[in-house]
Design an enzyme around this catalytic site. Structure first.
Site, PDB file in Angstrom:
ATOM      1  CG  ASN A 163      -2.212  -1.495  -8.315  1.00 31.20           C
ATOM      2  OD1 ASN A 163      -1.185  -1.755  -9.362  1.00 31.20           O
ATOM      3  ND2 ASN A 163      -3.474  -2.121  -8.469  1.00 31.20           N
ATOM      4  CG  HIS A 183       1.172  -5.101  -3.946  1.00 28.04           C
ATOM      5  ND1 HIS A 183      -0.072  -4.366  -4.096  1.00 28.04           N
ATOM      6  CD2 HIS A 183       1.116  -5.955  -4.610  1.00 28.04           C
ATOM      7  CE1 HIS A 183      -0.489  -4.958  -4.943  1.00 28.04           C
ATOM      8  NE2 HIS A 183      -0.120  -6.115  -5.285  1.00 28.04           N
ATOM      9  CE1 TYR A 209      -2.234 -14.565  -7.107  1.00 24.68           C
ATOM     10  CE2 TYR A 209      -2.122 -13.726  -4.688  1.00 24.68           C
ATOM     11  CZ  TYR A 209      -1.761 -13.592  -6.136  1.00 24.68           C
ATOM     12  OH  TYR A 209      -0.487 -12.882  -6.739  1.00 24.68           O
ATOM     13  CD  GLU A 243      -5.013  -7.222  -5.869  1.00 20.83           C
ATOM     14  OE1 GLU A 243      -4.180  -6.689  -5.422  1.00 20.83           O
ATOM     15  OE2 GLU A 243      -4.923  -7.861  -6.902  1.00 20.83           O
ATOM     16  CG  HIS A 248      -2.551  -9.453  -3.378  1.00 22.07           C
ATOM     17  ND1 HIS A 248      -2.835 -10.663  -4.188  1.00 22.07           N
ATOM     18  CD2 HIS A 248      -1.764  -8.504  -3.991  1.00 22.07           C
ATOM     19  CE1 HIS A 248      -2.333 -10.163  -5.471  1.00 22.07           C
ATOM     20  NE2 HIS A 248      -1.725  -8.923  -5.410  1.00 22.07           N
TER      21      HIS A 248
END
Length: 344
Positions: free
Chosen positions: A83, A109, A180, A309, A178
């Site tokens: 983040n 990140h 998706y 996350e 991370h």
């Protein structure tokens, strides 16, 4: 019973050291997952629908070249700090550290070349794979030699991701994966028909650069109240939200707890997230724009996936009232997240 297979996935370009990238295939009766030694990236995660049909439910690329180019951290482990860190700056023991700015005015990140863009050393386990790397002192501006282990294990319907680290100097650390997800199958148009719930009484409001303001706000009576399942598309419309990219504050404690659940009614697929981490960033792929060619020539438009996350709270290194993000010499960073796949 889990089987583990390893194979060559590609080679790093000469200017990146030319190392061999391996792919590790973990397979049980109900889940099949492929993970690279580059960035500890989950490239494939196949799980069954209610008819027993497997589909790949994570976004990504068919080749190493896809992952070597700029992309939004598909499937990767990100760090040292997941983040955003405001202005890429923090003070530690009277010294100011400046990180690379790769997200507007902020560092995101891990910076220019975070943990997602490096080769890790793999070790095959009975039901998984463990990756190791040494992040040297001052890499991306962070202090201390940091030894990091990321372990993926698969048992039945459950994929566990364990993160461990030790440091030679006090350093901030917050690791996450991370991936998706789209439970309809990667390449599906959107995730509006997914039903999601997050076990959080509060969330972190953000400024226009996505940095938490410092307020810990109650979800009650807002569009961030996801304690009961909501259908994502209708919920975004109802509250006039462009999407989520926010940290939800979880109940503190080192024990495993269920923190989020996603259900896809058409296929019956469900995904539960359990963790020991203090926060979870819920992101709905707002920045996907269809420009990336993914697996099987799929394109990934806005809202075609979601991320959950598990991590520390964003910018915690600059916010003393947030959960502690610093790791000291002699201590061990140790967190686990479990992804459980089922059908309903």
């Amino acid at each position: 019973m889990t089987t583990v297979r390893r194979e060559v996935f590609g080679r790093m370009p000469p200017e990146e050291g030319g190392g061999e990238v391996e792919k590790f295939v973990l397979q049980s009766d109900s889940v099949r997952v492929e993970i690279l030694s580059f960035g500890c990236i989950i490239t494939t995660l196949e799980t069954k629908d209610r008819d027993g049909q497997f589909s790949d439910v994570v976004l990504g690329f068919d080749t190493l070249e896809g992952y070597m180019r700029k992309h939004p951290f598909f499937g990767a482990v990100v760090g040292r700090v997941a983040n955003r860190i405001a202005h890429g700056r923090f003070n530690l023991d009277g010294k100011e550290y400046q990180l690379f700015l790769n997200n507007g005015p902020n560092s995101l990140h891990g910076g220019a070349k975070g943990f997602d863009k490096v080769l890790w050393s793999p070790q095959v386990l009975l039901n998984g794979v463990r990756f190791f790397r040494l992040s040297p002192d001052s890499e991306e501006g962070y202090p201390g030699d940091l030894k990091v282990w990321v372990t993926y294990t698969l048992s039945g319907r459950e994929l566990a991701i364990n993160y461990q680290a030790q440091t030679s100097k006090t350093t901030p650390i917050s690791l996450t994966n991370h991936a998706y997800f789209n439970l309809a199958g990667q390449g599906s148009r959107d995730v509006y028909d997914h039903k999601i719930s997050i076990e959080a009484d509060s969330y972190l409001p953000v400024d226009d650069t996505k940095i938490p303001t410092g307020e810990v706000a109650a979800v009650q009576g807002t569009g961030f109240d996801l304690r009961q399942p909501v259908e994502l598309g209708k919920h975004l419309q109802k509250f006039h939200l462009d999407g989520f990219d926010h940290n939800f504050c979880l109940h503190q404690g080192q024990d495993r707890r269920l923190v989020a659940r996603v259900f896809h009614p058409p296929t019956g697929r469900t995904m539960e997230v359990h963790t020991t981490q203090p926060g979870i960033q819920f992101y709905t792929g707002n920045n996907l724009d269809g420009s990336l060619k993914g697996k099987g020539a799929a394109t990934y438009p806005k809202h075609s996936a979601f991320c959950l996350e598990t991590q520390n709270w964003p910018d915690a290194v600059n916010k003393p009232h947030f959960p502690i993000v610093l790791l000291h010499p002699g201590e061990e960073y140790n967190h686990t997240t479990w992804l459980v796949f089922n059908t309903a």
